[in-house]
Write an enzyme that holds these catalytic residues in place. Structure first.
Site, PDB file in Angstrom:
ATOM      1  N   ASP A  30       0.864  -1.189   0.000  1.00 46.11           N
ATOM      2  CA  ASP A  30       0.000   0.000   0.000  1.00 46.11           C
ATOM      3  C   ASP A  30       0.891   1.227   0.000  1.00 46.11           C
ATOM      4  OD1 ASP A  30      -3.258   0.075   0.765  1.00 46.11           O
ATOM      5  OD2 ASP A  30      -2.201   1.983   0.912  1.00 46.11           O
ATOM      6  N   ASN A 209     -23.921  -5.768  -9.508  1.00 49.31           N
ATOM      7  CA  ASN A 209     -24.209  -4.672  -8.578  1.00 49.31           C
ATOM      8  C   ASN A 209     -25.420  -3.862  -9.022  1.00 49.31           C
ATOM      9  OD1 ASN A 209     -22.330  -5.355  -6.751  1.00 49.31           O
ATOM     10  ND2 ASN A 209     -20.905  -3.686  -7.148  1.00 49.31           N
ATOM     11  N   GLY A 254     -36.057   0.131   3.336  1.00 45.59           N
ATOM     12  CA  GLY A 254     -35.327   1.010   4.253  1.00 45.59           C
ATOM     13  C   GLY A 254     -34.993   2.346   3.638  1.00 45.59           C
ATOM     14  N   CYS A 261     -19.724   0.714  -3.293  1.00 45.81           N
ATOM     15  CA  CYS A 261     -19.915  -0.028  -4.549  1.00 45.81           C
ATOM     16  C   CYS A 261     -21.194   0.302  -5.309  1.00 45.81           C
ATOM     17  CB  CYS A 261     -19.844  -1.523  -4.261  1.00 45.81           C
ATOM     18  SG  CYS A 261     -18.186  -2.036  -3.823  1.00 45.81           S
TER      19      CYS A 261
HETATM   20  P1  NAD Z   1     -10.254   0.957  -0.593  1.00 44.29           P
HETATM   21  O1  NAD Z   1     -10.287   2.405  -0.903  1.00 44.29           O
HETATM   22  O2  NAD Z   1     -10.779   0.461   0.695  1.00 44.29           O
HETATM   23  O3  NAD Z   1      -8.744   0.412  -0.709  1.00 44.29           O
HETATM   24  C1  NAD Z   1      -7.858   0.747  -1.704  1.00 44.29           C
HETATM   25  C2  NAD Z   1      -6.431   0.729  -1.153  1.00 44.29           C
HETATM   26  O4  NAD Z   1      -5.534   0.985  -2.217  1.00 44.29           O
HETATM   27  C3  NAD Z   1      -6.172   1.782  -0.088  1.00 44.29           C
HETATM   28  O5  NAD Z   1      -5.618   1.179   1.055  1.00 44.29           O
HETATM   29  C4  NAD Z   1      -5.196   2.747  -0.752  1.00 44.29           C
HETATM   30  O6  NAD Z   1      -4.302   3.339   0.167  1.00 44.29           O
HETATM   31  C5  NAD Z   1      -4.485   1.813  -1.714  1.00 44.29           C
HETATM   32  N1  NAD Z   1      -3.799   2.491  -2.828  1.00 44.29           N
HETATM   33  C6  NAD Z   1      -4.238   3.517  -3.589  1.00 44.29           C
HETATM   34  N2  NAD Z   1      -3.314   3.835  -4.521  1.00 44.29           N
HETATM   35  C7  NAD Z   1      -2.279   2.990  -4.338  1.00 44.29           C
HETATM   36  C8  NAD Z   1      -1.028   2.810  -4.981  1.00 44.29           C
HETATM   37  N3  NAD Z   1      -0.662   3.574  -6.017  1.00 44.29           N
HETATM   38  N4  NAD Z   1      -0.213   1.845  -4.527  1.00 44.29           N
HETATM   39  C9  NAD Z   1      -0.563   1.063  -3.493  1.00 44.29           C
HETATM   40  N5  NAD Z   1      -1.737   1.183  -2.848  1.00 44.29           N
HETATM   41  C10 NAD Z   1      -2.571   2.133  -3.269  1.00 44.29           C
HETATM   42  O7  NAD Z   1     -10.996   0.252  -1.804  1.00 44.29           O
HETATM   43  P2  NAD Z   1     -11.863  -1.092  -1.740  1.00 44.29           P
HETATM   44  O8  NAD Z   1     -13.192  -0.819  -1.126  1.00 44.29           O
HETATM   45  O9  NAD Z   1     -11.032  -2.197  -1.213  1.00 44.29           O
HETATM   46  O10 NAD Z   1     -12.134  -1.324  -3.298  1.00 44.29           O
HETATM   47  C11 NAD Z   1     -11.104  -1.706  -4.191  1.00 44.29           C
HETATM   48  C12 NAD Z   1     -11.743  -2.123  -5.499  1.00 44.29           C
HETATM   49  O11 NAD Z   1     -12.560  -3.289  -5.293  1.00 44.29           O
HETATM   50  C13 NAD Z   1     -12.673  -1.078  -6.121  1.00 44.29           C
HETATM   51  O12 NAD Z   1     -12.564  -1.130  -7.512  1.00 44.29           O
HETATM   52  C14 NAD Z   1     -14.047  -1.532  -5.693  1.00 44.29           C
HETATM   53  O13 NAD Z   1     -15.056  -1.109  -6.578  1.00 44.29           O
HETATM   54  C15 NAD Z   1     -13.902  -3.044  -5.717  1.00 44.29           C
HETATM   55  N6  NAD Z   1     -14.795  -3.759  -4.813  1.00 44.29           N
HETATM   56  C16 NAD Z   1     -15.013  -3.304  -3.534  1.00 44.29           C
HETATM   57  C17 NAD Z   1     -15.848  -4.016  -2.683  1.00 44.29           C
HETATM   58  C18 NAD Z   1     -16.117  -3.535  -1.282  1.00 44.29           C
HETATM   59  O14 NAD Z   1     -17.002  -4.115  -0.638  1.00 44.29           O
HETATM   60  N7  NAD Z   1     -15.415  -2.539  -0.766  1.00 44.29           N
HETATM   61  C19 NAD Z   1     -16.456  -5.199  -3.120  1.00 44.29           C
HETATM   62  C20 NAD Z   1     -16.192  -5.642  -4.405  1.00 44.29           C
HETATM   63  C21 NAD Z   1     -15.365  -4.923  -5.250  1.00 44.29           C
END
Ligand code: NAD
Length: 440
Positions: A30, A209, A254, A261
């Site tokens: 990260d 979604n 609700g 998402c």
């Molecule tokens: P998030 O924002 O919680 O996490 C992303 C992470 O990436 C952060 O910790 C950030 O610091 C890091 N990051 C950003 N730029 C970076 C870089 N250049 N190098 C290294 N790390 C870097 O995001 P998330 O909720 O985990 O979602 C990630 C992806 O998964 C998105 O595309 C989202 O749509 C998809 N997704 C999310 C969920 C969910 O429930 N949150 C479910 C399915 C899919």
């Protein structure tokens, strides 16, 4: 296997920790130093049931490492998961800058065959674009696959370890074999591994979604209909949900969906529609209804207090966008709290996990209570905005003692109506008749 996970947010951290727990050597990368410091000490920066325990266990036996060093992580790994954020741009399309920041570098660090697995939700065609970009950076062989993530925050570990299906978008046999080896021990059945081309896999994630968001907006519209016709949405949901063609999930009326998402992916689909000259009429309505549900709850509060909230003391239970998470991204609860505050209410708020995040991001002069019972002290009404299990078991005799008026406005339909038969409360919920105290 040796695995790197780039981006340790909700998806990346859960992926990394669960794969380490399966026995793989996982390096999580990260660029957020504060987050890395916490993780290196074994502290989860997010709340997710079961996450802390798995994090500590796998860190202790050194199957899990956290670093800022992308180069070393890529060099040491065979499979590299990309779990970077793809938030909405102002017009609704996803912002791919975080993903491309990594893609621009990643191929330069290849020192042998690598499998890049895109887990971020990305527009159709992105996986192929990544493949082309990486091919210009390396002489080593590699594959890029799209493997959408379907976990739900609040039960992410459980979902990762027991998925309904695993979708893999790839045209590479080697990638197919590697991911079968990785996922089969987790899912147990070969039938749950669904292989398809990259573009269809990318479209599948958005379609999933968009469909779930549609189910939520649909049941909310039916709830509004029930309310007008003095029917009970709980019974209607039960009645239709037992039809196997419909299914019981996502039929809870609700204040609408939130989180990182559904709002973002529905907005993205609408933007993709514009791009191709197609008007997604259903999804336009899904988005409108979702916004409307928040406004309807505020209308209920205003109606109860005769259109004036100035100086009213209101307790609020819930800030997170759903139960069992500290995530407040696009939370309907936060939008409602902000609006009630603007309307002049004095707010006493409690959420079991999202208080710190809310304090960090909300610039509102509200009271953050230590627990749910302190929040209701002297309150003229309790407004419920998140479906935390502990709210469901609240002792109403305690509430009755400390509230200055016995009113519950429930945006999550947490209680069956008959619970209020012998309670001296006014209970206002969504898509169900209002219950008034017998004494009134
Ligand atoms: P998030 O924002 O919680 O996490 C992303 C992470 O990436 C952060 O910790 C950030 O610091 C890091 N990051 C950003 N730029 C970076 C870089 N250049 N190098 C290294 N790390 C870097 O995001 P998330 O909720 O985990 O979602 C990630 C992806 O998964 C998105 O595309 C989202 O749509 C998809 N997704 C999310 C969920 C969910 O429930 N949150 C479910 C399915 C899919």
């Amino acid at each position: 296997m040796k695995i790197a996970v780039i981006g340790t947010g909700y998806v990346g951290l859960v992926t990394g920790v669960c794969l380490a727990d399966q026995g793989h050597l996982v390096i999580c990368v990260d660029n957020d130093k504060a987050k890395l410091e916490l993780l290196q000490k074994g502290q989860a920066p997010i709340y997710e049931p079961g996450l802390s325990e798995l994090l500590l266990q796998n860190l202790a036996i050194k199957r899990l490492v956290f670093t800022e060093d992308l180069k070393t992580a890529v060099e040491k790994s065979d499979i590299i998961f990309l779990c970077l954020p793809t938030p909405s741009l102002p017009e609704g399309a996803p912002d791919l800058q975080y993903l491309w920041q990594v893609i621009k570098q990643v191929g330069h660090y290849f020192n042998g065959y690598k499998l890049l697995v895109v887990k971020s939700t990305v527009p159709v065609g992105t996986t192929q674009q990544i493949s082309l970009a990486v091919s210009k950076q390396t002489v080593h062989s590699f594959a890029v696959v799209f493997n959408p993530e379907f976990l739900r925050e609040g039960s992410a570990i459980q979902d990762f370890l027991n998925p309904d299906r695993v979708i893999i978008g790839t045209s590479s046999n080697q990638a197919r074999q590697l991911l079968t080896e990785l996922y089969l021990p987790i899912i147990g059945e070969f039938d749950k591994l669904i292989f398809m081309d990259e573009r269809s896999a990318e479209a599948t994630k958005y379609a999933a979604n968009a469909f779930l968001a549609t189910k939520i907006s649909f049941i909310n519209e039916i709830a509004n209909f029930c309310e007008a016709k003095e029917a009970n949405i709980d019974l209607v949901s039960l009645g239709i949900g037992l039809d196997l063609r419909i299914g019981p999930h996502f039929l809870q009326a609700g204040i609408g969906y939130g989180g990182s998402c559904f709002p973002k992916d529905v907005a993205a689909m609408l933007a993709f529609g514009q791009e191709i000259g197609y008007n997604f009429k259903i999804l336009e309505a899904v988005k409108t209804v979702n916004q409307q549900q928040r406004a309807l709850l505020i209308k209920k509060v205003l109606a109860f207090f005769k259109q004036n909230l100035v100086g009213r003391v209101l307790a609020v239970w819930g800030l997170a966008f759903k139960a069992n998470t500290d995530d407040i991204r696009e939370s309907p609860a936060v939008a409602i709290v902000t609006e009630l505050y603007k309307l002049g209410a004095t707010l006493q708020v409690f959420d079991p996990q999202a208080m710190l995040t809310a304090q960090r991001y909300l610039n509102l002069n509200i009271t953050y209570a230590n627990d749910m019972y302190t929040a209701v002290n002297q309150a003229e009404a309790l407004i419920i905005l998140t479906d935390w299990p502990e709210f469901k078991t609240a002792e109403f005799s305690r509430l009755a003692k400390v509230m200055s008026a016995r009113v519950v406005i429930d945006g999550r339909n947490l209680y069956p109506l008959d619970k209020f038969e012998n309670l001296d409360f006014t209970y206002i919920s969504i898509g169900r008749p209002i219950v008034t105290p017998k004494s009134s």
